[in-house]
Design an enzyme around this catalytic site. Structure first.
Site, PDB file in Angstrom:
ATOM      1  N   TYR A  86      64.591  39.985  78.301  1.00  0.00           N
ATOM      2  CA  TYR A  86      63.679  41.129  78.140  1.00  0.00           C
ATOM      3  C   TYR A  86      63.067  41.498  79.486  1.00  0.00           C
ATOM      4  O   TYR A  86      62.922  40.666  80.361  1.00  0.00           O
ATOM      5  CB  TYR A  86      62.565  40.757  77.154  1.00  0.00           C
ATOM      6  CG  TYR A  86      63.008  40.774  75.717  1.00  0.00           C
ATOM      7  CD1 TYR A  86      63.024  41.951  74.984  1.00  0.00           C
ATOM      8  CD2 TYR A  86      63.431  39.613  75.091  1.00  0.00           C
ATOM      9  CE1 TYR A  86      63.437  41.971  73.655  1.00  0.00           C
ATOM     10  CE2 TYR A  86      63.848  39.631  73.764  1.00  0.00           C
ATOM     11  CZ  TYR A  86      63.852  40.806  73.056  1.00  0.00           C
ATOM     12  OH  TYR A  86      64.266  40.834  71.755  1.00  0.00           O
ATOM     13  N   HIS A 224      63.416  47.085  62.063  1.00  0.00           N
ATOM     14  CA  HIS A 224      64.509  48.030  62.296  1.00  0.00           C
ATOM     15  C   HIS A 224      65.259  48.385  61.018  1.00  0.00           C
ATOM     16  O   HIS A 224      65.882  49.454  60.949  1.00  0.00           O
ATOM     17  CB  HIS A 224      65.492  47.454  63.317  1.00  0.00           C
ATOM     18  CG  HIS A 224      64.908  47.279  64.687  1.00  0.00           C
ATOM     19  ND1 HIS A 224      64.512  48.335  65.471  1.00  0.00           N
ATOM     20  CD2 HIS A 224      64.649  46.157  65.406  1.00  0.00           C
ATOM     21  CE1 HIS A 224      64.037  47.883  66.622  1.00  0.00           C
ATOM     22  NE2 HIS A 224      64.112  46.563  66.602  1.00  0.00           N
ATOM     23  N   HIS A 250      67.993  41.027  66.436  1.00  0.00           N
ATOM     24  CA  HIS A 250      67.428  42.375  66.512  1.00  0.00           C
ATOM     25  C   HIS A 250      66.064  42.477  65.838  1.00  0.00           C
ATOM     26  O   HIS A 250      65.087  42.813  66.511  1.00  0.00           O
ATOM     27  CB  HIS A 250      68.400  43.407  65.950  1.00  0.00           C
ATOM     28  CG  HIS A 250      68.066  44.819  66.349  1.00  0.00           C
ATOM     29  ND1 HIS A 250      67.748  45.174  67.655  1.00  0.00           N
ATOM     30  CD2 HIS A 250      68.010  45.972  65.626  1.00  0.00           C
ATOM     31  CE1 HIS A 250      67.519  46.466  67.710  1.00  0.00           C
ATOM     32  NE2 HIS A 250      67.664  46.983  66.503  1.00  0.00           N
ATOM     33  N   HIS A 252      62.820  40.798  64.754  1.00  0.00           N
ATOM     34  CA  HIS A 252      62.203  39.572  65.265  1.00  0.00           C
ATOM     35  C   HIS A 252      61.600  38.777  64.114  1.00  0.00           C
ATOM     36  O   HIS A 252      60.386  38.692  63.944  1.00  0.00           O
ATOM     37  CB  HIS A 252      61.134  39.919  66.302  1.00  0.00           C
ATOM     38  CG  HIS A 252      61.696  40.569  67.529  1.00  0.00           C
ATOM     39  ND1 HIS A 252      60.942  40.806  68.665  1.00  0.00           N
ATOM     40  CD2 HIS A 252      62.948  41.020  67.810  1.00  0.00           C
ATOM     41  CE1 HIS A 252      61.708  41.381  69.582  1.00  0.00           C
ATOM     42  NE2 HIS A 252      62.918  41.525  69.084  1.00  0.00           N
TER      43      HIS A 252
END
Length: 333
Positions: A86, A224, A250, A252
């Site tokens: 990240y 998501h 993807h 978390h």
């Protein structure tokens, strides 16, 4: 044996840089690697995703518990479901984040095994070829990251799929982000070839178990949610070819959803560091086996040719959910 295999893999990746080919053999265009099982034919591994934050957001605590569980299970390898670094991947092969977010975090003796990694959307915001480079493997022989590939472990085959290029919004509405689409464009051709290769590999596989790994969820109640492009394009292939598990990151969180019309199980292990508390949508309780909006990881044990045992762990190493399945009977424990 494992150390020798890792050194051979590192050499093979180095050859990749020169000739563009690294595989024991290949099915269609997907590169294939071999993973030995234990002497008794069993296999155990950990799965973690969305982790690379220089040890922050409890990444180091998750890594510590992974080390403890990895030792107890005598794991053979680790799978990363992507978003390895990240916020914007790696800037190059000499980016210090590789060492600070990987080598210096996953230091437990039990984690000094091969890591098989796919790319996530955050990885595509950096220099993708850096993560794929054999230079990183020479720096840390555990590291193996490719866009898509096959891992054969005798009774089980793993099919790692590059899911980020499927998602329309990264192309049509990237917001303030820049994505590295080198070697992806033209996108339509890339996706068509990838889907054909995956379908061919799955159809020709004779493994007892078939596990597909990608970064994006197919089914998820998390932030998501479902990845509609994968639901439309990849899911039918998985069902048609009797895939047992789809494993992703993807979102978390830690999550287990059962398919309502097939034995396929959807397993999310995206709690490697920063988590999203309270960010969950309603899901049919007949399908939702487990959801945890915190940090953690997953273990998988294949103890016999017919039995698979899965467990999810939190940041304290506590088991949150167990599930077992066999080819004769699908059951929850």
């Amino acid at each position: 044996m494992a150390l020798l295999w890792r050194k051979a893999t590192a050499f093979c990746l180095a050859i990749t840089a020169l000739v563009g080919l690294c595989s024991v053999s290949s099915v269609a265009e997907l590169q294939r690697f071999e993973q030995p099982t234990k002497a008794d034919g069993s296999l155990s591994f950990l799965v973690v995703g969305d982790w690379g934050r220089r040890g922050s957001f409890n990444q180091s605590r998750v890594a510590h518990q992974m080390g403890r569980v990895g030792e107890a299970l005598d794991i053979d390898f680790v799978i990363s479901t992507g978003d390895n670094f990240y916020d914007n991947g790696l800037s190059g092969v000499h980016d210090s984040d590789f060492e600070k977010s990987f080598t210096k975090v996953y230091t437990a003796p039990s984690l000094q095994k091969q890591w098989y990694s796919v790319l996530g959307n955050h990885d595509y915001r950096g220099k993708v070829l850096a993560q794929l480079s054999p230079v990183l493997t020479r720096m840390d022989s555990r590291w193996l990251c490719l866009r898509s590939f096959i891992l054969n472990a005798e009774i089980v085959e793993f099919f790692f799929v590059d899911t980020t290029p499927f998602v329309d919004k990264y192309f049509t509405d990237p917001e303030d982000h820049e994505y590295d689409w080198k070697d992806i464009l033209p996108r339509e051709s890339y996706l068509t070839n990838l889907l054909q290769d995956v379908e061919t590999a799955l159809r020709e596989s004779t493994a007892k178990w078939k596990i597909v790994v990608g970064h994006h969820a197919i089914r998820s109640a998390g932030h998501h949610g479902d990845t509609v492009e994968l639901v439309d394009q990849l899911l039918p292939i998985l069902k048609a070819n009797n895939v047992d598990l789809y494993v992703n990151g993807h979102d978390h969180c830690l999550e287990h959803i059962s398919s309502p019309d097939s034995p396929l199980q959807f397993l999310t292990s995206g709690g490697g560091s920063k988590a999203w508390r309270g960010d969950m949508e309603w899901w049919n309780p007949d399908e939702m086996r487990f959801y945890y909006d915190g940090q953690g990881f997953m273990s998988v044990q294949i103890t016999t040719a017919t039995q698979v045992d899965i467990a999810f762990y939190d940041v304290y190493g506590e088991v949150l959910h167990r599930w077992s399945t066999s080819k004769e009977m699908y059951s929850s424990m």
